[in-house]
Design an enzyme around this catalytic site. Structure first.
Site, PDB file in Angstrom:
ATOM      1  N   TRP A 123       0.815  -1.221   0.000  1.00  0.00           N
ATOM      2  CA  TRP A 123       0.000   0.000   0.000  1.00  0.00           C
ATOM      3  C   TRP A 123       0.845   1.266   0.000  1.00  0.00           C
ATOM      4  O   TRP A 123       1.832   1.390   0.722  1.00  0.00           O
ATOM      5  CB  TRP A 123      -0.897   0.007   1.232  1.00  0.00           C
ATOM      6  CG  TRP A 123      -1.681   1.274   1.405  1.00  0.00           C
ATOM      7  CD1 TRP A 123      -1.292   2.403   2.067  1.00  0.00           C
ATOM      8  CD2 TRP A 123      -2.999   1.552   0.897  1.00  0.00           C
ATOM      9  NE1 TRP A 123      -2.275   3.371   2.005  1.00  0.00           N
ATOM     10  CE2 TRP A 123      -3.332   2.867   1.304  1.00  0.00           C
ATOM     11  CE3 TRP A 123      -3.926   0.821   0.159  1.00  0.00           C
ATOM     12  CZ2 TRP A 123      -4.553   3.464   0.979  1.00  0.00           C
ATOM     13  CZ3 TRP A 123      -5.140   1.409  -0.159  1.00  0.00           C
ATOM     14  CH2 TRP A 123      -5.445   2.708   0.254  1.00  0.00           C
TER      15      TRP A 123
ATOM     16  N   ASP B   1      -0.502   9.138   0.830  1.00  0.00           N
ATOM     17  CA  ASP B   1      -0.005  10.516   0.702  1.00  0.00           C
ATOM     18  C   ASP B   1       1.506  10.644   0.455  1.00  0.00           C
ATOM     19  O   ASP B   1       2.310   9.993   1.127  1.00  0.00           O
ATOM     20  CB  ASP B   1      -0.282  11.294   1.994  1.00  0.00           C
ATOM     21  CG  ASP B   1      -1.717  11.258   2.425  1.00  0.00           C
ATOM     22  OD1 ASP B   1      -2.557  10.710   1.709  1.00  0.00           O
ATOM     23  OD2 ASP B   1      -2.002  11.783   3.526  1.00  0.00           O
TER      24      ASP B   1
ATOM     25  N   GLN C 270       3.323   7.665   2.596  1.00  0.00           N
ATOM     26  CA  GLN C 270       2.625   6.786   3.509  1.00  0.00           C
ATOM     27  C   GLN C 270       2.604   5.380   2.916  1.00  0.00           C
ATOM     28  O   GLN C 270       2.237   5.191   1.749  1.00  0.00           O
ATOM     29  CB  GLN C 270       1.202   7.288   3.729  1.00  0.00           C
ATOM     30  CG  GLN C 270       1.117   8.595   4.502  1.00  0.00           C
ATOM     31  CD  GLN C 270       1.389   8.392   5.982  1.00  0.00           C
ATOM     32  OE1 GLN C 270       0.517   8.014   6.749  1.00  0.00           O
ATOM     33  NE2 GLN C 270       2.624   8.646   6.397  1.00  0.00           N
TER      34      GLN C 270
ATOM     35  N   TRP D 247      -4.714  -0.226   3.521  1.00  0.00           N
ATOM     36  CA  TRP D 247      -4.218   0.741   4.502  1.00  0.00           C
ATOM     37  C   TRP D 247      -4.047   0.046   5.850  1.00  0.00           C
ATOM     38  O   TRP D 247      -4.857  -0.788   6.256  1.00  0.00           O
ATOM     39  CB  TRP D 247      -5.232   1.887   4.615  1.00  0.00           C
ATOM     40  CG  TRP D 247      -4.790   3.038   5.455  1.00  0.00           C
ATOM     41  CD1 TRP D 247      -4.075   4.122   5.065  1.00  0.00           C
ATOM     42  CD2 TRP D 247      -5.054   3.224   6.852  1.00  0.00           C
ATOM     43  NE1 TRP D 247      -3.872   4.972   6.119  1.00  0.00           N
ATOM     44  CE2 TRP D 247      -4.463   4.453   7.242  1.00  0.00           C
ATOM     45  CE3 TRP D 247      -5.719   2.474   7.826  1.00  0.00           C
ATOM     46  CZ2 TRP D 247      -4.525   4.944   8.531  1.00  0.00           C
ATOM     47  CZ3 TRP D 247      -5.787   2.963   9.120  1.00  0.00           C
ATOM     48  CH2 TRP D 247      -5.192   4.180   9.454  1.00  0.00           C
TER      49      TRP D 247
ATOM     50  N   PHE E 266       2.090   9.012  10.682  1.00  0.00           N
ATOM     51  CA  PHE E 266       1.206   9.632   9.694  1.00  0.00           C
ATOM     52  C   PHE E 266       1.950  10.725   8.925  1.00  0.00           C
ATOM     53  O   PHE E 266       3.128  10.976   9.134  1.00  0.00           O
ATOM     54  CB  PHE E 266      -0.036  10.181  10.391  1.00  0.00           C
ATOM     55  CG  PHE E 266      -1.114   9.154  10.654  1.00  0.00           C
ATOM     56  CD1 PHE E 266      -0.859   7.794  10.556  1.00  0.00           C
ATOM     57  CD2 PHE E 266      -2.390   9.547  11.005  1.00  0.00           C
ATOM     58  CE1 PHE E 266      -1.850   6.851  10.791  1.00  0.00           C
ATOM     59  CE2 PHE E 266      -3.396   8.622  11.242  1.00  0.00           C
ATOM     60  CZ  PHE E 266      -3.128   7.269  11.138  1.00  0.00           C
ATOM     61  N   SER E 267       1.229  11.430   8.066  1.00  0.00           N
ATOM     62  CA  SER E 267       1.838  12.326   7.078  1.00  0.00           C
ATOM     63  C   SER E 267       2.585  13.495   7.714  1.00  0.00           C
ATOM     64  O   SER E 267       2.308  13.911   8.845  1.00  0.00           O
ATOM     65  CB  SER E 267       0.765  12.862   6.129  1.00  0.00           C
ATOM     66  OG  SER E 267       0.345  11.852   5.253  1.00  0.00           O
TER      67      SER E 267
ATOM     68  N   ASP F 160      -0.596  16.163  10.018  1.00  0.00           N
ATOM     69  CA  ASP F 160       0.005  16.463   8.706  1.00  0.00           C
ATOM     70  C   ASP F 160       0.806  17.765   8.703  1.00  0.00           C
ATOM     71  O   ASP F 160       0.546  18.681   7.919  1.00  0.00           O
ATOM     72  CB  ASP F 160      -1.072  16.535   7.610  1.00  0.00           C
ATOM     73  CG  ASP F 160      -2.021  15.344   7.612  1.00  0.00           C
ATOM     74  OD1 ASP F 160      -1.617  14.266   8.091  1.00  0.00           O
ATOM     75  OD2 ASP F 160      -3.166  15.492   7.134  1.00  0.00           O
TER      76      ASP F 160
ATOM     77  N   GLU G 125      -7.159  18.281   5.484  1.00  0.00           N
ATOM     78  CA  GLU G 125      -5.969  17.448   5.620  1.00  0.00           C
ATOM     79  C   GLU G 125      -4.828  17.987   4.760  1.00  0.00           C
ATOM     80  O   GLU G 125      -5.028  18.728   3.803  1.00  0.00           O
ATOM     81  CB  GLU G 125      -6.277  16.003   5.198  1.00  0.00           C
ATOM     82  CG  GLU G 125      -7.154  15.252   6.196  1.00  0.00           C
ATOM     83  CD  GLU G 125      -7.067  13.748   6.020  1.00  0.00           C
ATOM     84  OE1 GLU G 125      -6.958  13.055   7.044  1.00  0.00           O
ATOM     85  OE2 GLU G 125      -7.112  13.262   4.870  1.00  0.00           O
TER      86      GLU G 125
ATOM     87  N   TRP H  18      -9.579   7.947  -1.514  1.00  0.00           N
ATOM     88  CA  TRP H  18     -10.053   7.120  -0.409  1.00  0.00           C
ATOM     89  C   TRP H  18     -11.349   6.403  -0.776  1.00  0.00           C
ATOM     90  O   TRP H  18     -12.221   6.962  -1.435  1.00  0.00           O
ATOM     91  CB  TRP H  18     -10.270   7.966   0.852  1.00  0.00           C
ATOM     92  CG  TRP H  18      -8.996   8.505   1.402  1.00  0.00           C
ATOM     93  CD1 TRP H  18      -8.580   9.811   1.407  1.00  0.00           C
ATOM     94  CD2 TRP H  18      -7.941   7.759   2.000  1.00  0.00           C
ATOM     95  NE1 TRP H  18      -7.338   9.916   1.981  1.00  0.00           N
ATOM     96  CE2 TRP H  18      -6.919   8.676   2.360  1.00  0.00           C
ATOM     97  CE3 TRP H  18      -7.743   6.396   2.277  1.00  0.00           C
ATOM     98  CZ2 TRP H  18      -5.730   8.273   2.977  1.00  0.00           C
ATOM     99  CZ3 TRP H  18      -6.568   6.000   2.888  1.00  0.00           C
ATOM    100  CH2 TRP H  18      -5.571   6.928   3.238  1.00  0.00           C
TER     101      TRP H  18
END
Length: 502
Positions: free
Chosen positions: A40, A43, A59, A67, A102-103, A170, A224, A307
């Protein structure tokens, strides 16, 4: 790098290697778009220019094509056209990021490369309400191997006020007049999207300045992946709002990506800005991130997926890809996106035609392919509706259709017959220029990007045709003239993945 972090990365590399051949054998695997070696991707993260090379993190869930707990994959390029995979940069190894790195973004300081990212922890079963998010730093001397700093997390909680305490992620970091700033995606307690601005002198101690911008009206419940940067005479806020409602031909994707133009008051921490504008009118652009290079160009890359969208490549042990890099400028109050010129180095065999009249449907013999660049100019003459079909099979049961309708002033991307995967139609307002339409396509084995009228509009989408669907057709309801058409097959530009457990 501590032992736990190192061991998680080692296990991830082994997992990627075990699935790699399934990806390479898949006829949808990418030739010139950055995609994961297996499993997977979402971002883009940490997109930057460091020590003479472009670095792109992303990511990554290296254990399945779905995910999952996020790692940071990593690739680099000297020229934005050829890429090589590097060892995974971050793994969720600490108490503050155990459910995902995370991002975030990257910045150079004192010759070192710093990654600023969101550490995520699930506090219950509901991932919308039961979460704790903090902001963290990792540092590297060589731009490849990263250590999380002992001071983590550097931002432990959301500020007081009408700011949701948990959805807080983020970070995009930059430097302005010897001070570091970062912007974070957020929402209010009543679920209205907004962004938060912080400042720091050393990247470690951060002070909250203000809510830099907040949604009004149909502007979504969460913003986001924000990115603030200067471009020409503006400060641009680029972000991905979640939850915008459809309006005529706009906002038909689950989530959107766009921008506002304004001016950031660094002291007050407020961005005065104009209306929201889409970055791309197609199906599959999310979480765009920009970098500035040594030439001063502002370059953008985005996740080429959406998504909750169907991803047929998952059956071949991979999911997700990136757009081609795009150079951004502002012209007549809007962002114009153009493919980076370095992609011309991938051109291989070329074919062209000129001054060709088209009426009805016409298949271009000898112009077949599944990985190419195609540029054409159509003089509309008196026609109302005309266009081009790509990835067409012999009996036209599969085709991806691009149509211009003069009376509506709309350009349409139709993937209802594109093969497997998600369907649908997207539309963009387009004006002819001196009665002509200029189209610039980048077609890869499971994607199409089109730049309309020299980047005034773009449309991007994933498609999943059969291997045999290679044809190109032109069509028009009345006679039009193709003043020129150039097609180049494009070389594969992603170096084969080499497992590196160091």
């Amino acid at each position: 790098m501590n032992d736990k972090h190192k061991n998680l990365i080692k296990l991830a590399h082994q997992s990627i290697e075990e699935a790699r051949k399934s990806v390479e054998d898949n006829h949808w695997s990418m030739n010139f778009h950055m995609a994961p070696p297996s499993y997977w991707m979402n971002d883009p993260n940490g997109f930057c220019y460091f020590n003479g090379e472009y670095h792109l993190f992303y990511q990554h869930h290296p254990f399945s094509p779905e995910w999952g707990p996020m790692y940071w994959g990593h690739a680099k390029s000297k020229d934005l056209s050829s890429w090589e995979h590097l060892p995974i940069a971050l793994a969720p190894s600490e108490n503050y990021d155990k459910d995902g790195c995370f991002s975030g973004s990257a910045i150079e300081k004192d010759g070192k490369l710093y990654l600023m990212y969101t550490g995520n922890v699930w506090t219950g079963n509901n991932h919308d309400t039961d979460l704790l998010q903090v902001q963290c730093l990792a540092v590297s001397q060589d731009g490849i191997h990263f250590e999380k700093i002992s001071e983590n997390p550097v931002i432990e909680q959301a500020p007081e006020g009408d700011i949701h305490p948990f959805h807080f992620r983020d970070p995009k970091v930059w430097k302005h007049e010897e001070v570091y700033y970062c912007v974070l995606g957020s929402r209010t307690k009543d679920h209205v999207g907004q962004v938060l601005l912080y400042r720091s002198l050393d990247l470690i101690k951060w002070d909250f300045i203000n809510v830099a911008a907040k949604g009004e009206g149909n502007f979504g419940y969460m913003w986001e992946c924000p990115d603030i940067f200067p471009l020409d005479d503006y400060d641009v806020l680029m972000m991905s709002p979640q939850g915008m409602k459809e309006e005529e031909y706009l906002y038909h994707n689950l989530h959107q990506s766009g921008y506002v133009l304004g001016k950031l008051d660094y002291e007050k921490g407020i961005l005065e800005h104009g209306e929201f504008q889409l970055l791309d009118y197609g199906f599959d652009v999310y979480a765009p991130q920009t970098a500035i290079d040594e030439e001063g160009r502002r370059i953008m890359i985005a996740w080429m997926a959406m998504w909750e969208s169907e991803m047929p490549e998952q059956s071949h042990k991979w999911a997700g890809a990136m757009t081609i890099p795009r150079v951004l400028t502002i012209e007549e109050g809007q962002i114009v996106s153009r493919p980076v010129p370095e992609l011309k180095t991938l051109r291989q065999q070329g074919d062209s035609i000129g001054n060709k009249l088209i009426l009805g449907e016409h298949r271009l013999q000898g112009f077949e392919g599944d990985s190419y660049e195609l540029e054409l100019v159509i003089d509309a003459k008196g026609a109302n509706e005309f266009g081009i079909k790509l990835r067409v099979d012999e009996d036209q049961t599969e085709e991806t259709v691009f149509t211009y309708n003069r009376s509506e002033g709309m350009f349409t991307f139709d993937r209802n017959k594109s093969g497997k995967g998600p369907k649908g139609v997207r539309r963009a307002p387009v004006n002819l220029v001196e009665n002509k339409l200029h189209l610039h396509f980048f077609v890869d084995r499971s994607s199409i990007e089109v730049f309309i009228n020299d980047g005034a509009k773009t449309m991007t989408g994933r498609i999943y045709p059969e291997k045999k669907s290679l044809g190109i057709m032109l069509f028009s309801d009345q006679e039009v003239e193709v003043t020129h058409l150039n097609k180049w097959n494009l070389n594969k530009s992603i170096k084969p993945y080499v497992c590196n457990e160091e």
